[in-house]
Write an enzyme that holds these catalytic residues in place. Structure first.
Site, PDB file in Angstrom:
ATOM      1  N   SER A 207     -17.433 -26.730   9.338  1.00 25.60           N
ATOM      2  CA  SER A 207     -18.093 -25.602   9.996  1.00 25.60           C
ATOM      3  C   SER A 207     -17.317 -24.315   9.765  1.00 25.60           C
ATOM      4  O   SER A 207     -16.155 -24.328   9.368  1.00 25.60           O
ATOM      5  CB  SER A 207     -18.190 -25.868  11.505  1.00 25.60           C
ATOM      6  N   ASP A 269     -17.174 -27.434  26.923  1.00 22.76           N
ATOM      7  CA  ASP A 269     -16.658 -28.338  25.896  1.00 22.76           C
ATOM      8  C   ASP A 269     -16.280 -29.659  26.560  1.00 22.76           C
ATOM      9  O   ASP A 269     -15.143 -30.104  26.480  1.00 22.76           O
ATOM     10  CB  ASP A 269     -15.449 -27.711  25.200  1.00 22.76           C
ATOM     11  N   LYS A 301      -6.705 -28.152  23.239  1.00 27.34           N
ATOM     12  CA  LYS A 301      -7.896 -28.557  23.992  1.00 27.34           C
ATOM     13  C   LYS A 301      -7.579 -29.694  24.958  1.00 27.34           C
ATOM     14  O   LYS A 301      -8.116 -29.753  26.068  1.00 27.34           O
ATOM     15  CB  LYS A 301      -9.004 -29.004  23.031  1.00 27.34           C
TER      16      LYS A 301
END
Length: 515
Positions: A207, A269, A301
């Site tokens: 991506s 997320d 994260k």
């Protein structure tokens, strides 16, 4: 005038509404009042000459310079989907609410959804029957109420089933994916040429950056063209055994792309959605053997080992039941990987490693070799524990560099100047000591404000890493920018917080499972 038969002239409105169909109607249009349309209502647009239609969210204009009373405007995406020329006649009516919204309401109420529910929702999302508000409701319900393992599996399968699926015709198709959050972590651009040079198939579609300073596709684009159609991508992969391309040209799990366009602005997320998003893309891309990298660190994260282990179990559960040979590794995410943060700076680090340059960042080199080694051990002819040595040999003998050059040539070399931004500012240490912490999020924000990834030469070049000694007034990193306004924004943010923690003693080493 027979209002239901009132025809409107189609007009292309040059607005990119990013994966949302939007229609524009003048407030004084006769049909607007007669049909009782309201702004943000969903409408159905039909061609009067052929059997074509799209659904869109209605925006209302009051100025005839924007939209005439006998016109219907469509955003770029909606216009392309309808496939008509400007000036052709269309009619507009209220859209029937999708039946799958009932399942969304049940999820909001805390109920458990099954495979049919998720398939219905994903199909309606792909068919543009959901507005952003309705997609937001679905995402928030899944995030706040949580998802059971079988729901995550069902969502993954629904995303795959509502898009295209590639078949490479081989029993072993390798891939890797990092869950993200670590700036400069361009291991993929080293893993792919190493694995491809070994002879394994590794068609890597990546991506572009959405909230990070650079994605793999953005960095690779400084070296080669990444926007390849499916036929060309297949030809390159067959010949070179690998590629590094942007995945947006293939219709793989398109529902995931549409949900991501809503998740990012909402900063959603959740673990379940992350697992479904990643694995649906890999399954649709024809992957059979997958390595997942979960970095753990205070500003990554995933902040702690317990959370990483829970996430690993989710990946393994869905992967096993989806027919994937999946392995998850937990890695150190306490600081950026490599020195460069931003497309050109990251590409420089990759090339230095491929050239076996003594100045190459050792952490990027080592992590890439470890990951590549684990992927090579998917090969039944490679004995367990031998992957790292094989990967290192491929790198040190120049075979990885040769393969990377072949992939670049096959994709088409890009003539982007490989130079960092000419506007440079060094951020200096305010005290002496040792680097005991680097904030991944802050470094990413500074690099983005400097202009990355849109400005390829913009970003941050790290001069000090964890454990390094530093003297007061010594440079910690350099900000590179190409435009004065971006340069000022990045400097202002760095002045508020440089992202570094300086301590009197070096940081104690932390344990991470060995790759």
């Amino acid at each position: 005038m027979n209002i239901p038969d009132f025809h409107l002239r189609l007009r292309r409105v040059g607005i990119d509404t990013y994966k949302e169909n939007v229609a524009y109607l003048h407030r004084d249009c006769p049909i607007y009042r007669a049909e009782g349309f309201q702004a943000l209502a969903k409408v159905q647009i039909n061609s009067t000459a052929m059997d074509q239609q799209v659904l869109a969210v209605l925006n209302v204009a009051s100025d005839e310079r924007i939209m005439a009373t006998d016109e219907l405007g469509l955003s770029e995406q909606a216009f392309e989907q309808l496939g008509l020329a400007e000036g052709e006649t269309v009619c507009i009516s209220h859209a029937i609410p999708p039946e799958s919204l009932n399942a969304v309401h049940r999820k909001i109420a805390g109920e458990h959804l099954d495979g049919a529910d998720f398939t219905g929702i994903m199909q309606d999302v792909v068919d543009n029957r959901y507005s952003r508000m309705e997609m937001s409701a679905f995402l928030v319900a899944c995030s706040e109420n949580g998802m059971e393992r079988d729901e995550i599996l069902a969502l993954t399968q629904a995303m795959v089933d509502t898009g295209e699926r590639l078949d490479w015709g081989e029993p072993l198709v390798a891939d890797k994916h990092c869950i993200g959050g670590i700036p400069g972590n361009r291991t993929t651009m080293l893993v792919v040429p190493i694995v491809a040079a070994h002879g394994m198939l590794i068609p890597k579609t990546s991506s572009r950056a959405i909230t990070s300073p650079s994605g793999t596709a953005d960095t690779m684009e400084t070296l080669a063209h990444v926007q390849l159609n499916l036929a060309r991508l297949r030809k390159i992969v067959r010949h070179e055994r690998g590629c590094l391309a942007w995945g947006g040209t293939a219709r793989l799990a398109p529902a995931d792309d549409m949900l991501i366009s809503v998740e990012r602005p909402l900063a959603l997320d959740s673990p379940g959605q992350m697992v479904a998003s990643i694995l649906s893309k890999k399954i649709a891309a024809g992957c059979t053997h997958l390595l997942i990298d979960i970095p753990v660190g205070p500003s990554a994260k995933v902040h702690g080992m317990n959370d990483a282990l829970r996430l690993r179990k989710m990946f393994e559960y869905v992967g096993d039941r989806s027919g994937l040979n999946l392995e998850v590794v937990i890695t150190n995410g306490e600081q950026p990987i490599g020195r460069g943060i931003g497309p050109v700076l990251e590409a420089r680090d990759v090339i230095l490693v491929l050239e076996n340059d003594p100045e190459a960042p050792s952490d990027l080199r080592e992590k890439a070799l470890r990951l590549a080694g684990r992927i090579l051990e998917f090969d039944p002819d490679v004995r367990g524990g031998q992957g790292y040595a094989i990967a290192r040999d491929i790198l040190e003998t120049g075979r990885a560099m040769k393969k990377m050059q072949a992939i670049i040539a096959a994709q088409g070399m890009n003539k982007i100047a490989m130079k960092p931004g000419v506007l440079v500012k060094e951020i200096l240490a305010s005290e002496s000591g040792y680097v005991t912490g680097i904030d991944n999020l802050q470094m990413a924000r500074i690099a983005r404000l400097a202009g990355a990834p849109m400005d390829k030469g913009a970003g941050v070049d790290l001069l000090k890493k964890l454990g390094d000694p530093v003297s007061e007034g010594e440079a910690l990193y350099r900000i590179h920018a190409e435009f004065p306004s971006d340069f000022e924004f990045a400097q202002d943010l760095a002045a508020k917080g440089d992202g570094y923690t300086i301590g009197a003693v070096p940081p104690a080493p932390r344990y991470f499972p060995a790759l």
